[in-house]
Enzyme design. Structure first.
Site: not given
Ligand code: HPA
Length: 266
Positions: A25, A55, A77, A79-80, A107, A205-206, A229, A241
């Site tokens: 990302s 993406h 992903h 989750y998609e 990310a 998540m990847s 973050n 996001h």
């Molecule tokens: N959690 C999960 N996935 C992420 C995060 C997060 O804080 N930041 C970027 N991808």
């Protein structure tokens, strides 16, 4: 696979990449700047479509620093709603194209309290908490073993090389363990506490499904997380996001120079 490879060979004039990069990302710019052939996922037989903002969804082929590289600009992903097998198919395609070294990027949220947004973290190991595994199902013995060893998924020599490159460029890098959740919801404060206690430094998540498949097919893997973050909010601040994409944008120039330096030393 034969159909996919035949199609890509036709589109790229038989480009034979030796290095693969999966761009996470907000980190896709590298593929805009170095692009000889670009093939949208939607056109490639057996690829699934990418649906996430930020993406792009195409395979980009280019000579970079004297190396032949294929990049995934955007990834799919779990989750998609795609299966683990579907999201890792591109790694098998890279293997079939001749890729020996795979650079995985993403990310991620900081779990380790010493990390700051826009830090880069070299992944030393991972914890698969997605609840699934891309190798579930019949095993193709021509690709790898039924029970693959996972003792050095992220190659030590590549981590050392990336550290040296970062030092040369004056970029501070963290080193740590990437924890993978399925998403798409971010973590609760209680979950972040758990991840920290169980040894995770960053959460995302990847990457882990791709790393499992790449390790299984014998590729050398380097993993780099861009910390975007502080994961979850004991402070009560909300996470979006947009914030993740913005922090990745802030880190992208050092991210790009690090990747280019690594490529020239591979
Ligand atoms: N959690 C999960 N996935 C992420 C995060 C997060 O804080 N930041 C970027 N991808």
């Amino acid at each position: 696979m034969d159909k996919t490879i035949k199609f890509l060979n036709e589109k790229t004039n038989n480009f034979k990449p030796e290095i693969g990069i999966i761009l996470g990302s907000g980190l896709g710019e590298l593929a805009d700047e170095h692009c000889e052939y670009a093939v949208p996922y939607n056109d490639i037989p057996n690829f699934v479509k990418s649906t996430v903002k930020g993406h792009k969804g195409r395979l980009v082929f280019a000579d970079m620093q004297g190396k032949k590289v294929v990049m995934m600009q955007g990834r799919n992903h779990f989750y998609e709603g795609h299966s683990m097998q579907e999201i890792t198919y591109p790694v098998k395609v890279m293997k079939a194209l001749g890729v020996k070294t795979l650079i995985l990027t993403n990310a991620a949220g900081a779990v380790n309290e010493s990390y700051r947004p826009s830090d880069l973290m070299l992944i030393t190991d991972h914890i698969n908490f997605t609840g699934s595994n891309p190798l579930i199902g019949p095993n193709d013995e021509t690709l790898g073993e039924r029970f693959p060893d996972m003792s050095e998924v992220y190659k030590k020599s590549l981590i050392e090389l990336a550290e040296k490159c970062a030092e040369k460029l004056g970029i501070d890098v963290q080193k740590g363990i990437y924890w993978a959740n399925s998403g798409p919801s971010y973590e609760t404060p209680a979950e972040i506490n758990m991840i920290r206690k169980l040894g995770g430094d960053a959460v995302g998540m990847s990457t882990v499904p791709e790393a499992i498949v790449a390790n299984y097919c014998g590729m050398n893997i380097l993993g780099i997380s861009c910390i975007t973050n502080a994961a979850s909010s004991s402070s009560g601040e909300k996470l979006s996001h947009e914030e993740v994409i913005e922090a990745a944008n802030n880190a992208k120039s050092k991210f790009k120079s690090l990747i280019l330096e690594v490529l020239s030393n591979l």
